[in-house]
Motif scaffolding. Sequence first.
Motif, short mmCIF file in Angstrom:
data_model
loop_
_atom_site.label_atom_id
_atom_site.label_comp_id
_atom_site.label_asym_id
_atom_site.label_seq_id
_atom_site.Cartn_x
_atom_site.Cartn_y
_atom_site.Cartn_z
N TRP A 22 0.83 -1.21 0.00
CA TRP A 22 0.00 0.00 0.00
C TRP A 22 0.86 1.25 0.00
O TRP A 22 1.88 1.32 0.67
CB TRP A 22 -0.91 0.04 1.22
CG TRP A 22 -1.94 -1.03 1.24
CD1 TRP A 22 -1.97 -2.11 2.07
CD2 TRP A 22 -3.10 -1.13 0.43
NE1 TRP A 22 -3.06 -2.88 1.81
CE2 TRP A 22 -3.78 -2.30 0.80
CE3 TRP A 22 -3.63 -0.34 -0.59
CZ2 TRP A 22 -4.97 -2.70 0.20
CZ3 TRP A 22 -4.80 -0.75 -1.19
CH2 TRP A 22 -5.46 -1.90 -0.80
N LYS A 23 0.40 2.28 -0.74
CA LYS A 23 1.05 3.59 -0.73
C LYS A 23 -0.04 4.66 -0.74
O LYS A 23 -0.93 4.66 -1.60
CB LYS A 23 1.94 3.76 -1.95
CG LYS A 23 2.72 5.07 -1.94
CD LYS A 23 3.70 5.09 -3.10
CE LYS A 23 4.54 6.33 -3.10
NZ LYS A 23 5.43 6.36 -4.28
N LEU A 24 0.02 5.55 0.25
CA LEU A 24 -0.95 6.64 0.38
C LEU A 24 -0.22 7.95 0.14
O LEU A 24 0.84 8.20 0.73
CB LEU A 24 -1.55 6.63 1.79
CG LEU A 24 -2.66 7.63 2.06
CD1 LEU A 24 -3.93 7.26 1.27
CD2 LEU A 24 -2.96 7.69 3.55
N ILE A 25 -0.77 8.80 -0.72
CA ILE A 25 -0.14 10.05 -1.11
C ILE A 25 -1.11 11.21 -0.90
O ILE A 25 -2.26 11.15 -1.32
CB ILE A 25 0.27 10.02 -2.60
CG1 ILE A 25 1.28 8.90 -2.83
CG2 ILE A 25 0.82 11.36 -3.04
CD1 ILE A 25 1.54 8.63 -4.29
N GLN A 26 -0.61 12.27 -0.27
CA GLN A 26 -1.40 13.50 -0.08
C GLN A 26 -0.62 14.64 -0.72
O GLN A 26 0.55 14.85 -0.41
CB GLN A 26 -1.62 13.78 1.40
CG GLN A 26 -2.29 15.08 1.69
CD GLN A 26 -3.78 15.07 1.39
OE1 GLN A 26 -4.28 14.24 0.66
NE2 GLN A 26 -4.50 15.98 1.97
#
Length: 95
Positions: A22-26
Amino acid sequence: PADKRPLFWHFQQRWAVSEGDWKLIQNPGTTVKPTTQIITHGDPAGNQPALFHLGDDPSEQHDVSSRNPEVVRRLTGLFQDWRRQMPQGDPGSRK
């Protein structure tokens, strides 16, 4: 890799956390539509992080955040916990 700890990135208001597949980007405040990788341009509204499953989508083209809100919450929490542990202010001013 043998080390399964999450990885964190933070620059100004942009941040990302990666854990396992998983990779979360803001990336807030952008007005560019995400026609290329979202890590460069982010969410066009600038408000919601984008989530990618790197095992299924290594080129980060398909945001799956709406289908995985629990993963978004967990990774956001990991980032917030990590950020609280980091020194605040200009790193160049510390000796």
